[in-house]
Design a protein around this motif. Structure first.
Motif, short mmCIF file in Angstrom:
data_model
loop_
_atom_site.label_atom_id
_atom_site.label_comp_id
_atom_site.label_asym_id
_atom_site.label_seq_id
_atom_site.Cartn_x
_atom_site.Cartn_y
_atom_site.Cartn_z
N GLY A 87 5.89 2.84 2.16
CA GLY A 87 4.28 2.10 2.12
C GLY A 87 4.83 0.72 2.95
N TYR A 88 3.53 -0.32 3.23
CA TYR A 88 3.29 -1.28 3.65
C TYR A 88 2.80 -1.62 3.13
CZ TYR A 88 -1.33 1.15 5.01
OH TYR A 88 -2.67 1.00 4.54
N LEU A 89 3.31 -3.00 3.75
CA LEU A 89 2.85 -4.22 4.00
C LEU A 89 1.42 -4.74 3.98
CD1 LEU A 89 5.78 -7.19 2.82
CD2 LEU A 89 4.78 -5.38 1.46
N SER A 90 0.49 -5.61 3.46
CA SER A 90 -0.86 -5.74 4.37
C SER A 90 -1.56 -7.14 3.63
CB SER A 90 -2.07 -4.91 3.96
OG SER A 90 -2.63 -5.10 2.87
N ASN A 140 0.85 -1.29 -0.04
CA ASN A 140 0.12 -0.15 0.03
C ASN A 140 0.93 1.50 0.30
OD1 ASN A 140 -3.04 -1.48 0.86
ND2 ASN A 140 -1.73 -1.93 2.38
N ALA A 141 0.77 1.87 -0.92
CA ALA A 141 1.59 3.43 -1.29
C ALA A 141 0.91 3.96 -0.35
CB ALA A 141 1.88 3.76 -3.04
N GLU A 155 -1.74 0.74 -5.24
CA GLU A 155 -1.26 -0.24 -4.16
C GLU A 155 -0.50 -1.47 -5.72
OE1 GLU A 155 -4.68 -2.17 -2.89
OE2 GLU A 155 -5.71 -2.72 -5.17
N LEU A 156 0.45 -2.56 -4.86
CA LEU A 156 1.04 -3.87 -5.74
C LEU A 156 0.68 -4.78 -5.23
CD1 LEU A 156 3.07 -4.25 -8.02
CD2 LEU A 156 4.91 -4.17 -6.06
N ILE A 157 -0.12 -5.44 -5.79
CA ILE A 157 -1.02 -6.86 -5.64
C ILE A 157 0.96 -8.26 -6.18
CG2 ILE A 157 -2.53 -8.24 -5.40
CD1 ILE A 157 -4.38 -5.39 -5.96
N VAL A 158 0.63 -8.49 -5.12
CA VAL A 158 1.86 -9.77 -5.26
C VAL A 158 1.12 -11.57 -4.61
CG1 VAL A 158 3.77 -10.84 -4.78
CG2 VAL A 158 3.77 -8.02 -5.47
N THR A 159 1.06 -12.01 -5.66
CA THR A 159 0.46 -13.25 -5.68
C THR A 159 1.06 -14.31 -6.23
OG1 THR A 159 -1.13 -13.36 -7.07
CG2 THR A 159 -1.64 -12.51 -5.50
N LYS A 160 1.80 -15.39 -6.41
CA LYS A 160 2.34 -16.58 -6.86
C LYS A 160 2.12 -17.03 -8.08
CE LYS A 160 2.43 -20.24 -3.24
NZ LYS A 160 3.61 -19.64 -2.69
N ASP A 161 1.26 -16.41 -8.74
CA ASP A 161 0.71 -16.56 -9.92
C ASP A 161 0.54 -15.18 -10.94
OD1 ASP A 161 -1.81 -16.05 -8.95
OD2 ASP A 161 -2.36 -17.20 -10.45
#
Length: 177
Positions: A167-170, A41-42, A77-83
């Motif tokens: 920002g921070y991770l959630s 989350n920026a 935001e930047l959303i990171v998942t395995k795929d």
């Protein structure tokens, strides 16, 4: 030289961010990084400083030309998942090629072809490197994450000056069925 300056800025901003209360606990930070499933989350953006950018920033409300743009209240935001990696971030700075589509402004893309490398550092911090093969403009991103989930994100593009975000991770929000 530019990389050294960028790293110093990223570390300085990370230490400043760590002075505020923790966003996530250590266990949650470790879990989301190891599971490769988190949202960055920026909260602020820091374009590479140059004369033209500082001149524009000094004219923005609340922008004293310091080079830091507050993004409070935004959903960047930047959303990171395995795929996949989904980026929805603003861009401030010099672009070397202009876009004809206003929807292409900022740093917006969805990648399914990328590499993810997370390295644990001393004192519980992490460095996460993302490299993209199918993103049109962005080459790579580096996240420097504290054990409490605060992070700085450095973005390197093909056609734009580098930019950093704090920002921070959630954990990702559960999708309602």
């Amino acid at each position: 030289m530019m990389k050294t300056i960028r790293n110093i800025l990223a570390l300085a901003s990370l230490f400043i961010a760590m002075q505020v209360n923790a966003q996530t606990d250590k266990e949650t930070t470790v879990k989301v990084i190891n599971n490769q499933n988190f949202v960055f989350n920026a909260t602020s953006a820091m374009p590479m400083a140059n004369y033209e950018v500082n001149k524009v920033l000094s004219r923005l409300p609340g922008g004293g030309g310091s080079g830091v743009i507050q993004l409070s209240g935004s959903q960047y935001e930047l959303i990171v998942t395995k795929d996949s990696v989904i980026a929805y971030l603003p861009y401030y700075g010099r672009a070397y090629t202009a876009t004809m589509n206003p929807d292409d402004s900022g740093i917006k893309f969805k990648s399914k072809d990328f590499t993810y490398k997370a390295d644990k550092k001393k004192k519980g911090s992490w460095v996460i490197n993302l490299k993209f093969k199918d993103a049109k403009d962005v080459q790579s991103m580096t996240l420097n994450v504290s054990e409490n989930g605060y992070a700085s994100l450095n973005v390197n593009s093909n056609n734009k000056q580098p930019i950093s975000f704090n920002g921070y991770l959630s954990e990702p929000k559960e999708k309602k069925k």
